[in-house]
Design an enzyme around this catalytic site. Sequence first.
Site, PDB file in Angstrom:
ATOM      1  N   CYS A 179       0.851  -1.195   0.000  1.00 24.61           N
ATOM      2  CA  CYS A 179       0.000   0.000   0.000  1.00 24.61           C
ATOM      3  C   CYS A 179       0.887   1.245   0.000  1.00 24.61           C
ATOM      4  O   CYS A 179       2.064   1.181   0.355  1.00 24.61           O
ATOM      5  CB  CYS A 179      -0.832  -0.054   1.272  1.00 24.61           C
ATOM      6  SG  CYS A 179      -1.723   1.439   1.699  1.00 24.61           S
ATOM      7  N   THR A 223       0.848   3.518   2.072  1.00 22.38           N
ATOM      8  CA  THR A 223       1.306   3.718   3.455  1.00 22.38           C
ATOM      9  C   THR A 223       2.642   2.997   3.687  1.00 22.38           C
ATOM     10  O   THR A 223       3.530   3.523   4.359  1.00 22.38           O
ATOM     11  CB  THR A 223       0.240   3.183   4.443  1.00 22.38           C
ATOM     12  OG1 THR A 223      -0.985   3.849   4.167  1.00 22.38           O
ATOM     13  CG2 THR A 223       0.632   3.419   5.881  1.00 22.38           C
ATOM     14  N   HIS A 264       5.409   5.046   2.308  1.00 23.06           N
ATOM     15  CA  HIS A 264       5.762   6.160   3.211  1.00 23.06           C
ATOM     16  C   HIS A 264       6.647   5.664   4.357  1.00 23.06           C
ATOM     17  O   HIS A 264       7.621   6.316   4.730  1.00 23.06           O
ATOM     18  CB  HIS A 264       4.501   6.816   3.787  1.00 23.06           C
ATOM     19  CG  HIS A 264       3.709   7.573   2.773  1.00 23.06           C
ATOM     20  ND1 HIS A 264       4.237   8.622   2.054  1.00 23.06           N
ATOM     21  CD2 HIS A 264       2.432   7.438   2.353  1.00 23.06           C
ATOM     22  CE1 HIS A 264       3.307   9.091   1.228  1.00 23.06           C
ATOM     23  NE2 HIS A 264       2.209   8.384   1.386  1.00 23.06           N
ATOM     24  N   GLU A 281      -2.280  -5.384   4.454  1.00 24.00           N
ATOM     25  CA  GLU A 281      -3.344  -5.881   3.563  1.00 24.00           C
ATOM     26  C   GLU A 281      -3.047  -7.356   3.296  1.00 24.00           C
ATOM     27  O   GLU A 281      -2.005  -7.655   2.718  1.00 24.00           O
ATOM     28  CB  GLU A 281      -3.342  -5.096   2.251  1.00 24.00           C
ATOM     29  CG  GLU A 281      -3.504  -3.585   2.457  1.00 24.00           C
ATOM     30  CD  GLU A 281      -3.377  -2.786   1.156  1.00 24.00           C
ATOM     31  OE1 GLU A 281      -3.202  -3.370   0.073  1.00 24.00           O
ATOM     32  OE2 GLU A 281      -3.436  -1.542   1.248  1.00 24.00           O
ATOM     33  N   CYS A 292     -13.991   3.006  24.148  1.00 25.33           N
ATOM     34  CA  CYS A 292     -14.184   4.455  24.129  1.00 25.33           C
ATOM     35  C   CYS A 292     -15.630   4.757  23.695  1.00 25.33           C
ATOM     36  O   CYS A 292     -16.373   3.854  23.304  1.00 25.33           O
ATOM     37  CB  CYS A 292     -13.198   5.122  23.170  1.00 25.33           C
ATOM     38  SG  CYS A 292     -13.531   4.779  21.435  1.00 25.33           S
ATOM     39  N   CYS A 295     -12.598   5.408  16.312  1.00 20.37           N
ATOM     40  CA  CYS A 295     -11.933   5.204  17.611  1.00 20.37           C
ATOM     41  C   CYS A 295     -10.605   5.975  17.654  1.00 20.37           C
ATOM     42  O   CYS A 295      -9.747   5.775  16.806  1.00 20.37           O
ATOM     43  CB  CYS A 295     -11.667   3.712  17.822  1.00 20.37           C
ATOM     44  SG  CYS A 295     -10.634   3.371  19.262  1.00 20.37           S
ATOM     45  N   ILE A 342      -6.198   3.216  -5.285  1.00 14.04           N
ATOM     46  CA  ILE A 342      -7.481   3.547  -4.635  1.00 14.04           C
ATOM     47  C   ILE A 342      -8.388   4.314  -5.601  1.00 14.04           C
ATOM     48  O   ILE A 342      -9.595   4.084  -5.667  1.00 14.04           O
ATOM     49  CB  ILE A 342      -7.246   4.358  -3.336  1.00 14.04           C
ATOM     50  CG1 ILE A 342      -6.318   3.593  -2.387  1.00 14.04           C
ATOM     51  CG2 ILE A 342      -8.559   4.684  -2.642  1.00 14.04           C
ATOM     52  CD1 ILE A 342      -6.886   2.341  -1.776  1.00 14.04           C
ATOM     53  N   ASP A 363      -4.930  11.956 -13.773  1.00 14.63           N
ATOM     54  CA  ASP A 363      -3.704  11.529 -13.095  1.00 14.63           C
ATOM     55  C   ASP A 363      -2.524  12.011 -13.939  1.00 14.63           C
ATOM     56  O   ASP A 363      -2.666  12.235 -15.137  1.00 14.63           O
ATOM     57  CB  ASP A 363      -3.639  10.004 -12.927  1.00 14.63           C
ATOM     58  CG  ASP A 363      -2.619   9.592 -11.864  1.00 14.63           C
ATOM     59  OD1 ASP A 363      -3.018   9.440 -10.703  1.00 14.63           O
ATOM     60  OD2 ASP A 363      -1.419   9.472 -12.189  1.00 14.63           O
ATOM     61  N   ARG A 379      -1.161   4.803 -15.356  1.00 10.50           N
ATOM     62  CA  ARG A 379      -2.358   4.771 -14.518  1.00 10.50           C
ATOM     63  C   ARG A 379      -3.600   5.208 -15.293  1.00 10.50           C
ATOM     64  O   ARG A 379      -4.693   4.684 -15.082  1.00 10.50           O
ATOM     65  CB  ARG A 379      -2.173   5.680 -13.302  1.00 10.50           C
ATOM     66  CG  ARG A 379      -1.186   5.121 -12.302  1.00 10.50           C
ATOM     67  CD  ARG A 379      -0.917   6.137 -11.209  1.00 10.50           C
ATOM     68  NE  ARG A 379      -0.291   5.533 -10.049  1.00 10.50           N
ATOM     69  CZ  ARG A 379      -0.063   6.178  -8.922  1.00 10.50           C
ATOM     70  NH1 ARG A 379      -0.418   7.460  -8.804  1.00 10.50           N
ATOM     71  NH2 ARG A 379       0.502   5.570  -7.904  1.00 10.50           N
ATOM     72  N   GLY A 432      -7.751  11.211  -0.326  1.00  8.91           N
ATOM     73  CA  GLY A 432      -6.289  11.345  -0.475  1.00  8.91           C
ATOM     74  C   GLY A 432      -5.752  12.268   0.612  1.00  8.91           C
ATOM     75  O   GLY A 432      -6.382  13.270   0.956  1.00  8.91           O
TER      76      GLY A 432
HETATM   77 ZN   LIG Z   1      -3.282   0.386   3.034  1.00  9.46          ZN
HETATM   78 ZN   LIG Z   2     -12.310   2.907  20.789  1.00  9.25          ZN
END
Ligand SMILES: [Zn+2]
Ligand SMILES: [Zn+2]
Length: 349
Positions: free
Chosen positions: A38, A40, A43, A64, A96, A107, A176, A196, A201, A267
């Site tokens: 991903c 992420t 990064h 994932e 919570c 959360c 995504i 894009d 892509r 994004g």
């Molecule tokens: Zn992800």
């Molecule tokens: Zn929570």
Amino acid sequence: MKALRKIQNAPGAELVTIPIPRVASDDVLIKVEAASICGTDLHIMEWDSWSSNRVKAPITLGHEMAGTVVATGTNIDPTLIGEFVSCESHITCGSCSQCESQTPHMCPNTEIIGVDRDGCFAEYISVPEKVLWHTNRSKLNPKIAALQEAFGGAVRASLAHNPRGKTVAVLGCGPIGLFSIAILKAAGASKVIATDTNEYRLSLASEMGADSVFNPASDANCGNTLEWLHKASKHNIDIVVEMSGAPVSIKTAFKAVRQGGYVNLFGIPPRPVEIDIADDLIFKNITILALNGREIFDTWHKTRELLESGLVDLNPLISHTLPLDRAMEAFDLLKNGKACKILIEPNNS
Ligand SMILES: [Zn+2]
Ligand SMILES: [Zn+2]
């Protein structure tokens, strides 16, 4: 077992051998069959300002996945062994006020797999039983099953306002955004247009059903893009789904949407973005939806429906399948814009 781990609080990661995780009492142990990479993860690999503030090495990357339950903690029903599963990557606290009001996706104590605890770029992963998403192996193979988590994010962001009969612009065609195009078409959007800066892509965007695509590469002030969006939509974009996170694209989203339209922001921009609130928001009476993650597990049900029914086929977006030994190669391919979704098969070398 082999695992791709960040060993130091610095850029990079290493393929190392570590013990198979011990299974905590409320957890299950999964033998990982497929795991996808991903943005992420990129990064975290690059160690940008967000990840260097959040992630603490040593940690196994990846969130994932799909695989088979092979062991259960002492509080968990052992008949789960043998189940084919994917996982919600957000582990919520359960106590919570958000969790207690059935909105655990909000959360504030969320712990993310592969970000805050060991992830799935490994032969085995231990996760709390409550994040399991039971998947029908005869309907979704491990690679598609592993994409459900990421696809779910796009499902939530794309369907936050019903697109049926609407003209929708998708800005940003990373995985995504590409998921989003297919979801919008499947949900009955009358026209989907997409932008894009990467030609590879954009070709995938057309393959996923975009009616018209545009490359704003050399358009720093968003003038040409806006002109194209107006022309392609006949000045009537009902919904903009912003998937790139690029500040110029976010500004374009608000300028492009019609009076009274919707802008769905998904994004994540790398820095604060300046918006003309008076002209682009208030005087246009627009609705902004800011979305992150999936509704647990409502979005997963919609995801299952779209994938199992065949309304959305994700196979064209799987550009590579590699063993865990070649995971670093996968990150290079992604960094160079030469890949879409890359699946890692940790138990297949
Ligand atoms: Zn992800
Ligand atoms: Zn929570």
